[in-house]
Each structure stands twice: as structure tokens, then as C-alpha cells.
Design an enzyme around this catalytic site. Structure first.
Site, mmCIF file in Angstrom:
data_model
loop_
_atom_site.group_PDB
_atom_site.id
_atom_site.type_symbol
_atom_site.label_atom_id
_atom_site.label_comp_id
_atom_site.label_asym_id
_atom_site.label_seq_id
_atom_site.Cartn_x
_atom_site.Cartn_y
_atom_site.Cartn_z
ATOM 1 N N GLN A 75 0.537 -1.181 0.155
ATOM 2 C CA GLN A 75 -0.038 0.182 0.153
ATOM 3 C C GLN A 75 0.944 1.344 0.011
ATOM 4 O O GLN A 75 2.057 1.199 0.146
ATOM 5 C CB GLN A 75 -0.836 -0.037 1.229
ATOM 6 C CG GLN A 75 -0.293 -0.112 2.585
ATOM 7 C CD GLN A 75 -1.086 -0.343 3.882
ATOM 8 O OE1 GLN A 75 -1.512 0.449 4.505
ATOM 9 N NE2 GLN A 75 -1.381 -1.516 3.827
ATOM 10 N N HIS A 135 0.170 5.938 0.863
ATOM 11 C CA HIS A 135 -0.786 6.729 1.575
ATOM 12 C C HIS A 135 -0.716 7.902 0.830
ATOM 13 O O HIS A 135 0.266 8.450 0.029
ATOM 14 C CB HIS A 135 -0.713 7.072 2.856
ATOM 15 C CG HIS A 135 -0.461 5.598 3.562
ATOM 16 N ND1 HIS A 135 -1.777 4.812 3.613
ATOM 17 C CD2 HIS A 135 0.432 4.902 4.203
ATOM 18 C CE1 HIS A 135 -1.576 3.870 4.231
ATOM 19 N NE2 HIS A 135 -0.292 3.841 4.911
ATOM 20 N N GLU A 173 3.606 8.079 8.197
ATOM 21 C CA GLU A 173 3.636 7.279 9.188
ATOM 22 C C GLU A 173 4.974 6.831 9.459
ATOM 23 O O GLU A 173 6.018 6.959 8.667
ATOM 24 C CB GLU A 173 2.730 5.686 9.204
ATOM 25 C CG GLU A 173 3.110 5.037 7.692
ATOM 26 C CD GLU A 173 2.143 3.774 7.635
ATOM 27 O OE1 GLU A 173 0.783 4.299 7.839
ATOM 28 O OE2 GLU A 173 2.263 2.791 7.471
ATOM 29 N N HIS A 232 4.928 0.289 0.393
ATOM 30 C CA HIS A 232 5.290 -0.629 1.539
ATOM 31 C C HIS A 232 4.777 -1.569 1.870
ATOM 32 O O HIS A 232 3.147 -1.661 1.326
ATOM 33 C CB HIS A 232 5.658 0.272 2.683
ATOM 34 C CG HIS A 232 4.241 0.887 3.208
ATOM 35 N ND1 HIS A 232 4.002 2.158 2.827
ATOM 36 C CD2 HIS A 232 3.440 0.533 4.363
ATOM 37 C CE1 HIS A 232 2.749 2.455 3.512
ATOM 38 N NE2 HIS A 232 2.490 1.385 4.321
ATOM 39 N N ARG A 250 -4.090 0.716 -2.081
ATOM 40 C CA ARG A 250 -3.612 -0.739 -2.131
ATOM 41 C C ARG A 250 -3.104 -1.172 -3.582
ATOM 42 O O ARG A 250 -3.711 -0.813 -4.420
ATOM 43 C CB ARG A 250 -4.514 -1.733 -1.510
ATOM 44 C CG ARG A 250 -5.027 -1.507 -0.162
ATOM 45 C CD ARG A 250 -5.939 -2.484 0.297
ATOM 46 N NE ARG A 250 -6.528 -2.169 1.760
ATOM 47 C CZ ARG A 250 -7.148 -1.520 2.256
ATOM 48 N NH1 ARG A 250 -8.001 -0.858 1.243
ATOM 49 N NH2 ARG A 250 -7.570 -1.407 3.423
#
Length: 413
Positions: free
Chosen positions: A100, A102, A137, A266, A285
Site C-alpha cells: 500500500q 498513502h 507514518e 510499503h 492498495r
């Protein structure tokens, strides 16, 4: 009382462990079902509960929304629209997650507005942007932690593809060798994840057989091939298995971390970690999942910058190691007391914080006289109005604490 214990939600995804989170929380092991994530924060999907001295509980989301300036501080409340900007998690990865990426803040805002205008329910299976915010993240290993993250140097990937060369793979190897840069990676990645299923069904078995041969011959890319074989077994006929050949294969030791900015492709493979992220649930995804995959939107989001993935070990500041990133939503620090160390540490901050104990037992004393014992697996909420907290181990054993804050903190331990 301004330092309050949290009761946190457990997310039971299929890739989780039946032992890690129950053991951390002192519950019977094994759990009846896999438990994948422990959420600490105020995300609307599963907010933490603030536990009062009388045992009553309130949603942290409600606590923040009822007094955003008092809980978050004026600067944080103003910048993030009265929302707690970060979410802290424990990840218990027994099986690989989906591959996935982001979105950036701009991509998230545009995508959210587009899907809202189209009337797609926020909990719909085909929803890409349930939140209008970015989702950078950082993941910090608690145990040995395995991941794929970021595109490997394409010259090195060409060496890998040549090492497992098959008739069906040769033209793709030559494609990347002719343009070993981000544009070449984009072309190869796009070609692979858009292959018609019949073509994919011919190529994948060839690649997997070549990986088996490479492992048997103790080849240079043994770890990468073993990873692809594991993914191929779990997700047969999935183009994400081919995409895994393009990513850096990482093994983090406890205390090591990687930062995943917008667009970083990642996949977490195995292990236990603390993760801090922007308070968002936007995921695009690539594959290795039965969930929705939107290839055109993914290609708009993925960043094809390439090279070694930086491993962060934290900037040392006494007992504290601070994991610096460019994410304005969060900062993560790790605080460690060695065996026999009973020293006290002062934390002074100007914004909201969550403290999570992952080893030992700690005593927290606030400037209003409140004392809280924080055991392994427990966490506390510190609102912005809490000026100072003092911590020390209860026993002489080692103790570890993670500190999640909004943006950069300015305390000096």
C-alpha cells in the site's frame, strides 16, 4: 486529574497475532482470534476511552471535541481544526499486510472531496479517501521487524532480476536496464500491475520457480527470493508478488525505525512494532489483499523515488531517543531505563501527548500531585494543560516508554 489512563481498542484483522497483544495486555494467551492493532488516540473509527478515578469512561474523541483548546493547546487546536493529529498503535504482524501507499495532504483533500461529491459512503469497500487528510507514518520495531519499503536502486534491482532470469522475465529486465531511474521503475511497475491475468498466470510461476532455484543455490538475493516465495504462496495469481521484487527488503532490530512519507509503497511482513501516523485511514492498495485495489488512483499517489530506505535510530537525548521526521502531525520518542536505573525524568511539553509503557513499570507524577502507575501495555493521556510530568521506574528492572506528541516538543530531559 489531568494524567488519565486509557483503555484502547484492539483491531482483529486476519494478519494479526493471537499472542502478542494479549500477552502485552496481560490477557489469556492465545486469543480466540488474531489481534492485529492496538489503537491509542481519537480516531472516530475506534477512539480510546479515558478512565476516570471512579472507573467511569469517556471517549477521548468526545473529551477532545468538548474542549479542543484545553486538551490540544491553542496552536495545535487551531492548526488541526480541533482534531488530535496523530494516532499511536501497536502492530502485531503475524502474516504480511497488503502492499500500500498513502496520499499527500493535497491528494487526500482532493480525493475526499471527489468521493463525497460522488456520494460514496465513507465505509464503502471501494472508498479510497474516508478522511480528507494525509497519512504519513513511522514504524519503530519492538522485536525484529521485517518490511518491504520504498523502491530499491534500479541498478540493484536489475542485478536481482538477472539473477533469477527466465524467458518470460527477460524483456522486463531489459526494460529497466535501459532506463534505471524513477521513470523506468514507473514503467515497469505499471506494466506489471496492469498485466492481463492470463499473462500474469504465465509469468508468475516462472518467476517463483526461478526464486526457488536461487534459494537452493544459496544465491546473493536469498532473502528477497524467500520473501517473494512467501507472498506467492499466500497470494497466488497476484501482481503484487511481482511488485515486491522492486522494493527494499528491510530487517529492523528493536529500536530501529523507518519513516514512510506520502507515496512510499510499503508492506509489513512480520514482527511487533510501535507505529505513529497522522490521524487518517486513507489507503491505496497495490495488491496482496482481497480488498479494493484502485490501480489508476494508486499510480497517481505512488512516489517512484528510489534508493536505500533510511533506517532511523533516534537522536539521543539522555535516556530519550527522538525519531525526527518532516511530518507536522506527530513526533515519536523512545525512553529507556536500564536495569538498576531508578532515575527520575521530567517531561515538559506544550501540546497533547500519549505515553505508552512497553517494558517494566513506571510511576508518573504530575504537577498537581496526581500519581499514576503505568504497567507494561498501558498508556496515559496528557492534555496540553499538563505542564510537567515526572517519571521513574517502580522497580530496578529495565523500563521502556514511547512518547507520542503533536509535532516537535521542546522539553530537555
Amino acid at each position: 486529574m489531568t494524567v488519565e489512563l486509557l483503555r484502547n481498542a484492539v483491531r482483529p484483522y486476519a494478519w494479526g497475532s493471537r499472542t502478542t497483544i494479549p500477552e502485552l495486555l496481560g490477557r489469556p494467551v492465545p486469543a480466540p482470534h488474531p489481534e492485529a492493532e492496538l489503537w491509542m488516540g481519537a480516531h472516530p473509527g475506534d477512539p480510546s476511552r479515558v478512565v476516570g478515578v471512579d472507573g467511569t469512561e469517556r471517549s477521548l474523541l468526545d473529551v477532545v471535541e468538548s474542549d479542543p483548546v484545553g486538551q490540544l493547546g491553542e496552536r495545535c487546536a487551531s492548526r488541526w481544526g480541533g482534531r488530535l493529529p496523530f494516532l499511536l498503535k501497536i502492530l502485531a504482524v503475524e502474516e504480511p499486510l497488503s502492499m500500500q501507499a498513502h496520499p499527500s495532504a493535497r491528494q487526500a483533500a482532493e480525493g475526499h472531496a471527489r468521493e463525497e461529491a460522488a456520494g460514496i459512503p465513507r465505509d464503502a469497500a471501494n472508498r479510497n479517501y474516508p478522511d480528507p487528510t494525509a497519512k504519513p507514518e513511522l514504524v519503530c520495531a519492538l522485536t525484529e521487524f521485517h518490511a518491504l519499503a520504498g523502491f530499491r536502486d534500479p541498478n540493484r534491482t536489475v542485478e536481482l532480476l538477472k539473477a533469477i532470469d527466465t524467458p518470460g522475465l527477460t524483456k522486463y529486465t531489459e526494460l529497466l536496464a535501459a532506463q534505471p531511474d524513477p521513470d523506468g521503475l514507473r514503467t515497469l511497475f505499471t506494466t506489471w500491475i496492469t498485466l492481463p491475468q492470463p499473462a500474469l498466470d504465465r509469468l508468475l510461476p516462472e518467476v517463483l520457480d526461478a526464486c526457488v532455484h536461487h534459494v537452493k543455490e544459496h544465491g546473493e538475493f536469498d532473502t528477497e527470493c524467500r520473501t517473494v516465495l512467501g507472498l506467492g504462496e499466500a497470494h497466488p495469481r497476484d501482481a503484487g508478488v511481482l511488485a515486491a521484487l522492486l522494493l527494499n527488503r528491510l530487517t529492523l532490530s528493536a529500536g530501529e525505525a523507518i519513516y514512510l512519507p506520502a507515496g512510499n509503497l510499503h508492506l509489513y511482513l512480520h514482527g511487533t512494532a510501535v507505529e505513529i501516523l497522522a490521524n487518517s485511514d486513507n489507503i491505496l492498495r497495490c495488491g496482496l489483499t482481497p480488498k479494493h485495489v484502485d490501480v489508476p488512483e494508486l499510480l497517481r499517489v505512488v512516489d517512484f523515488a528510489c534508493g536505500d530506505m533510511p533506517v532511523l535510530r533516534g537522536e539521543p537525548r539522555g535516556r530519550m531517543a527522538v525519531y525526527r521526521t518532516d511530518a507536522p502531525e506527530f513526533e515519536l520518542s523512545r525512553i529507556a531505563w536500564d536495569a538498576g536505573d531508578r532515575g527520575e525524568l521530567e517531561l515538559r511539553g506544550t501540546g497533547p501527548e500519549i505515553l505508552l509503557c512497553t517494558a517494566g513499570e513506571l510511576l508518573l507524577c504530575s504537577d498537581d500531585g496526581t500519581k499514576v502507575e503505568l504497567r507494561r501495555g498501558e498508556s496515559v493521556w496528557l492534555p496540553a494543560c499538563e505542564a510537567e510530568v515526572r517519571l521513574r521506574p517502580v522497580t530496578a528492572g529495565p523500563a521502556h516508554l514511547f512518547r507520542a506528541t503533536a509535532g516537535t516538543c521542546t522539553d530537555l530531559p
